[in-house]
Write a protein that holds these residues in place. Structure first.
Motif, PDB file in Angstrom:
ATOM      1  N   SER A 136       1.071  -1.127  -0.201  1.00 62.44           N
ATOM      2  CA  SER A 136      -0.212  -0.071  -0.335  1.00 62.44           C
ATOM      3  C   SER A 136       1.349   1.646  -0.060  1.00 62.44           C
ATOM      4  CB  SER A 136      -0.761  -0.008   1.398  1.00 62.44           C
ATOM      5  OG  SER A 136      -1.784   1.162   1.214  1.00 62.44           O
ATOM      6  N   SER A 192      -0.015  -3.761  -3.591  1.00 60.09           N
ATOM      7  CA  SER A 192      -1.569  -3.090  -3.489  1.00 60.09           C
ATOM      8  C   SER A 192      -1.422  -1.436  -3.424  1.00 60.09           C
ATOM      9  CB  SER A 192      -2.279  -2.945  -1.931  1.00 60.09           C
ATOM     10  OG  SER A 192      -2.318  -4.399  -2.308  1.00 60.09           O
ATOM     11  N   HIS A 257      -1.759  -7.296  -7.087  1.00 57.54           N
ATOM     12  CA  HIS A 257      -2.745  -6.101  -6.867  1.00 57.54           C
ATOM     13  C   HIS A 257      -3.882  -7.050  -6.714  1.00 57.54           C
ATOM     14  CE1 HIS A 257      -3.949  -2.323  -6.206  1.00 57.54           C
ATOM     15  NE2 HIS A 257      -4.950  -2.415  -6.259  1.00 57.54           N
ATOM     16  N   ASP A 261      -9.580  -5.611  -3.665  1.00 60.57           N
ATOM     17  CA  ASP A 261      -8.948  -4.613  -3.345  1.00 60.57           C
ATOM     18  C   ASP A 261      -9.913  -3.132  -3.275  1.00 60.57           C
ATOM     19  OD1 ASP A 261      -7.427  -2.024  -2.970  1.00 60.57           O
ATOM     20  OD2 ASP A 261      -5.495  -2.418  -3.420  1.00 60.57           O
ATOM     21  N   HIS A 268      -5.055   1.245 -10.937  1.00 58.35           N
ATOM     22  CA  HIS A 268      -4.223   1.223 -10.774  1.00 58.35           C
ATOM     23  C   HIS A 268      -3.024   0.099 -10.482  1.00 58.35           C
ATOM     24  CE1 HIS A 268      -5.086   4.842  -7.270  1.00 58.35           C
ATOM     25  NE2 HIS A 268      -6.252   4.012  -8.298  1.00 58.35           N
ATOM     26  N   PRO A 269      -3.209  -1.202 -10.600  1.00 57.63           N
ATOM     27  CA  PRO A 269      -1.497  -1.649 -11.509  1.00 57.63           C
ATOM     28  C   PRO A 269      -1.013  -1.662 -12.496  1.00 57.63           C
ATOM     29  CG  PRO A 269      -3.733  -2.738 -10.454  1.00 57.63           C
ATOM     30  CD  PRO A 269      -3.978  -1.546  -9.619  1.00 57.63           C
ATOM     31  N   HIS A 291      -6.560  -5.950   0.467  1.00 56.33           N
ATOM     32  CA  HIS A 291      -5.869  -4.943   0.017  1.00 56.33           C
ATOM     33  C   HIS A 291      -4.958  -5.210   1.399  1.00 56.33           C
ATOM     34  CE1 HIS A 291      -4.475  -1.196  -0.380  1.00 56.33           C
ATOM     35  NE2 HIS A 291      -4.056  -0.712   0.966  1.00 56.33           N
TER      36      HIS A 291
END
Length: 314
Positions: A136, A192, A257, A261, A268-269, A291
């Motif tokens: 994260s 994540s 990821h 999540d 995002h990934p 996550h």
């Protein structure tokens, strides 16, 4: 923390019977004390050959960067360290503003200096191969660290001053001071991780922004999550994770990821992987995973450790 010498273990059979962790306080390049723990690799422990108290230069080390509101002693971080230590030595630490580290959290900005101090300590202990694994917020930090700290003559910021005060079970007090140690990673794993800053597209992220930006939220962070948060805005805004990714090569990069999540959806990934270009990063989309470190089970952690050690040069 109390201090201890950096000398070798006394010559006896004790190191063959137990492997004790090392506890240290690292001073970052901007003067923040960071608590850290070193744990030797447990692979082959108990065998008559190869069971050594001191780290071997050819043993890889995994440096774990936890998520926001985490710390070195949180159960999920300890579990990750336990699994990783079956394949490599492990360093865990608490980011500034977390656990027993000093300072205040800047939520991913100055934390790159905390990670640099931990990586430099790993090399000061004798390890030549270092992998950073971040979850994260820690995932965004390992990406920026991988872009800013590079090996050799192309280093953008490869030296960090790392005073170390260390204690080790059964030893007398003393001090060790490491200066301008090499702080680059040989491989990077981001789990994540966000692709961009200021993301508020999910309810958990909107709550997190309230905790970080509002006085009442920072009180909740301090007393509810034991996280001390800086009040200043970023100035300047740090390099974003997606902008950092292309600068990590030639170091191997793994992106992990979960498809469930609740903080960062799958764009995002995919954005991070796209920024790496063809063959620049390996992307694992994990079915049913939530996550960060709390959602990573032992099997996934084992696979990450296998990738990390396998991606390193011999």
């Amino acid at each position: 923390m109390s201090s201890a010498s950096e000398g070798r273990f006394l010559s006896s059979s004790v190191p063959l019977l137990t492997r004790v962790p090392r506890f240290a306080t690292l001073l970052t390049d901007d003067g923040v004390p960071v608590e850290a723990v070193y744990e030797p690799c447990t692979a082959g422990f108990g065998a008559s050959a190869g069971a050594r108290a001191e780290p071997a230069a050819d043993t890889p080390v995994i440096v774990v960067a936890h998520g926001f509101t985490g710390s070195a002693d949180r159960p999920a971080v300890r579990r990750a360290a336990r699994v990783f230590s079956q394949r490599a030595a492990v360093i865990t630490f608490s980011f500034r503003g977390h656990g027993r580290s000093g300072g205040r959290s800047t939520v991913g900005d100055r934390e790159v200096l905390d990670l640099a101090a931990a990586v430099a300590w790993a090399r000061a202990l004798g390890h030549r191969r270092v992998v950073t694994v971040g979850f994260s917020m820690g995932g965004s930090v390992v990406l920026r660290h991988g872009a800013l700290y590079t090996d050799g003559s192309e280093a953008r910021d490869a030296a960090v001053r790392v005073p170390v005060r260390e204690r080790r079970t059964g030893e007398h007090s003393g001090a060790h001071f490491g200066a301008h140690a090499d702080a680059h990673a040989d491989a990077v794993v981001a789990v994540s991780a966000p692709a961009r800053w200021y993301y508020r597209g999910t309810a958990p992220m909107r709550r997190l922004h309230w905790v970080v930006t509002r006085p009442s939220g920072r009180l909740v962070g301090r007393y509810g999550f034991r996280t001390r948060i800086a009040t200043e805005d970023w100035d300047p805004v740090p390099l974003s994770p997606v902008a950092a990714v292309p600068l990590i090569a030639p170091a191997p990069l793994l992106l992990v990821h979960g498809d469930r999540d609740p903080y960062f959806p799958l764009d995002h990934p995919r954005m991070l992987a796209g920024a790496a270009g063809e063959g620049g990063a390996e992307l694992w989309l994990e079915r049913g995973m939530g996550h960060a470190e709390n959602a990573a089970d032992d099997a996934l952690l084992g696979r990450i450790a296998d990738w990390a050690t396998g991606a390193l040069p011999a």
